[in-house]
Design a protein around this motif. Structure first.
Motif, mmCIF file in Angstrom:
data_model
loop_
_atom_site.group_PDB
_atom_site.id
_atom_site.type_symbol
_atom_site.label_atom_id
_atom_site.label_comp_id
_atom_site.label_asym_id
_atom_site.label_seq_id
_atom_site.Cartn_x
_atom_site.Cartn_y
_atom_site.Cartn_z
ATOM 1 N N PRO A 222 -9.058 -7.033 -6.293
ATOM 2 C CA PRO A 222 -9.157 -5.711 -5.656
ATOM 3 C C PRO A 222 -8.565 -5.644 -4.254
ATOM 4 O O PRO A 222 -8.131 -4.578 -3.824
ATOM 5 C CB PRO A 222 -10.666 -5.430 -5.643
ATOM 6 C CG PRO A 222 -11.325 -6.747 -5.868
ATOM 7 C CD PRO A 222 -10.380 -7.560 -6.670
ATOM 8 N N ILE A 223 -8.522 -6.767 -3.536
ATOM 9 C CA ILE A 223 -7.931 -6.762 -2.191
ATOM 10 C C ILE A 223 -6.431 -6.529 -2.300
ATOM 11 O O ILE A 223 -5.869 -5.662 -1.622
ATOM 12 C CB ILE A 223 -8.232 -8.090 -1.472
ATOM 13 C CG1 ILE A 223 -9.734 -8.244 -1.228
ATOM 14 C CG2 ILE A 223 -7.476 -8.154 -0.144
ATOM 15 C CD1 ILE A 223 -10.124 -9.570 -0.617
ATOM 16 N N TYR A 224 -5.770 -7.308 -3.139
ATOM 17 C CA TYR A 224 -4.333 -7.142 -3.308
ATOM 18 C C TYR A 224 -4.003 -5.774 -3.898
ATOM 19 O O TYR A 224 -3.035 -5.122 -3.485
ATOM 20 C CB TYR A 224 -3.782 -8.237 -4.213
ATOM 21 C CG TYR A 224 -3.760 -9.632 -3.628
ATOM 22 C CD1 TYR A 224 -4.049 -9.865 -2.285
ATOM 23 C CD2 TYR A 224 -3.438 -10.726 -4.425
ATOM 24 C CE1 TYR A 224 -4.024 -11.148 -1.762
ATOM 25 C CE2 TYR A 224 -3.403 -12.015 -3.916
ATOM 26 C CZ TYR A 224 -3.709 -12.228 -2.590
ATOM 27 O OH TYR A 224 -3.672 -13.501 -2.078
ATOM 28 N N ASP A 225 -4.806 -5.360 -4.893
ATOM 29 C CA ASP A 225 -4.533 -4.078 -5.538
ATOM 30 C C ASP A 225 -4.528 -2.940 -4.519
ATOM 31 O O ASP A 225 -3.707 -2.016 -4.613
ATOM 32 C CB ASP A 225 -5.575 -3.787 -6.621
ATOM 33 C CG ASP A 225 -5.445 -4.717 -7.821
ATOM 34 O OD1 ASP A 225 -4.402 -5.388 -7.936
ATOM 35 O OD2 ASP A 225 -6.395 -4.777 -8.623
ATOM 36 N N ARG A 226 -5.412 -2.998 -3.553
ATOM 37 C CA ARG A 226 -5.561 -1.889 -2.605
ATOM 38 C C ARG A 226 -4.722 -2.062 -1.350
ATOM 39 O O ARG A 226 -4.273 -1.070 -0.768
ATOM 40 C CB ARG A 226 -7.031 -1.748 -2.210
ATOM 41 C CG ARG A 226 -7.305 -0.564 -1.310
ATOM 42 C CD ARG A 226 -8.769 -0.237 -1.242
ATOM 43 N NE ARG A 226 -9.006 0.983 -0.501
ATOM 44 C CZ ARG A 226 -10.198 1.536 -0.323
ATOM 45 N NH1 ARG A 226 -11.268 0.978 -0.878
ATOM 46 N NH2 ARG A 226 -10.342 2.640 0.371
ATOM 47 N N LEU A 227 -4.487 -3.317 -0.930
ATOM 48 C CA LEU A 227 -3.965 -3.544 0.414
ATOM 49 C C LEU A 227 -2.618 -4.253 0.471
ATOM 50 O O LEU A 227 -2.094 -4.482 1.561
ATOM 51 C CB LEU A 227 -4.991 -4.337 1.235
ATOM 52 C CG LEU A 227 -6.366 -3.678 1.385
ATOM 53 C CD1 LEU A 227 -7.327 -4.599 2.110
ATOM 54 C CD2 LEU A 227 -6.246 -2.346 2.113
#
Length: 307
Positions: free
Chosen positions: A96-101
């Protein structure tokens, strides 16, 4: 890293573009957020990229995972190291970190800390934003042929946190000038106290006298150098050419940088020890008082990252 204006962002962009066919993550951790534009992003789009610093609580919550040594995400500092149950990151994966940021900029996966804004004036330190990068790198496990390229803050500002110890190799961009060499001396004086490996990359080198000056001043630390470049000048004017059109001598410098980085051995035990050391420093200096608890207990002395 390097003196402000030495060309470190330009070189970070060139190096990232050189590596973009490999598993790669680029991070802009400079107070002046120019890496996206240097990679070819439209300036308006670059200004709107999602910022790591604005999502620090989410990052902490994800990385904490089920670590029983961390009472809550709110109790995590920028230096909190991973332990049993923590979520670790790979250079390339779905999370989720990579997906969003993380944003793709012309084939380079890029995360940015976010700029120092008007709301921060007088109430915040830019290194609170950079803390998100330190947390990510503390929890990231990379292997052979995988790369993380970080554009750091200028000069001695890099030492305001333990982030400067998180790298296999620091490329110090150095112009053939007395001022730039002065930053080199200041940096290596601190870095080598912590076992940080430094390689000097000369920039804006025009002739043999420039090379001789750098070699006389930095000695064997001089790895390679980049000359004046029509390719770079075109990019600075918004005309981005394919990286294989970079001048051969300058392309050879990027290859030399990659070879030097690939030759660095992984020392996960030292990496964990440095993370623990800086966490203890921060906990004792301010973290324990803020949390009302002894945060040095977040360290598992037996825990070491491995690939």
């Amino acid at each position: 890293m390097g003196k402000g204006g030495s060309g470190k962002t330009t070189l970070a962009a060139l190096f990232a573009r050189h590596l973009r066919s490999r598993p790669l993550l680029a991070v802009d951790a400079d107070i002046n957020q120019h890496l996206a534009a240097a990679l070819g992003a439209d300036p308006a789009a670059a200004a709107g990229l999602p910022a790591l610093g604005a999502h620090l609580d989410e990052i902490k919550d994800y990385l904490r995972g089920g670590n029983p040594l961390i009472a809550s995400a709110a109790a995590m500092l920028k230096t909190t190291p991973p332990g049993p149950g923590s979520r670790l990151l790979k250079v390339v994966e779905d999370n989720p970190i990579y997906d969003r940021l993380v944003t793709d900029v012309d084939g380079v996966r890029l995360a940015v800390t976010g700029p120092f804004s008007a709301e921060d004036l007088g109430v915040a330190c830019y290194h609170s934003k950079v803390g998100a990068v330190e947390l990510l790198l503390n929890h990231l496990v990379d292997g052979a042929g995988e790369y993380v390229v970080v554009d750091m803050t200028a000069g001695a500002d890099s030492f305001a946190s333990g982030l400067f110890t998180r790298f296999d190799l620091t490329f110090l961009v150095c112009e053939p000038t007395v001022r730039s060499v002065g930053v080199y001396r200041q940096y290596v004086g601190h870095a080598r106290d912590h076992g940080v490996a430094v390689a000097v990359v000369g920039n804006k080198v025009e002739d043999a006298d420039d090379v001789a000056f750098l070699r006389a001043e930095v000695g064997d630390d001089l790895l390679c150098w980049v000359g004046r470049s029509a390719f770079v000048k075109a990019a600075e004017r918004g005309r981005f050419r394919p990286i294989d059109e970079l001048e051969p001598d300058n392309a050879a410098a990027l290859t030399r940088m990659q070879a030097a980085l690939d030759a660095r051995p992984k020392d996960w035990a030292r990496y964990a020890a440095q993370a623990a050391d800086f966490h203890v420093r921060n906990a004792l200096a301010w973290g324990n008082d803020r949390a009302g608890a002894d945060l040095t207990g977040q360290i598992d002395p037996q825990y070491t990252l491995t690939h």
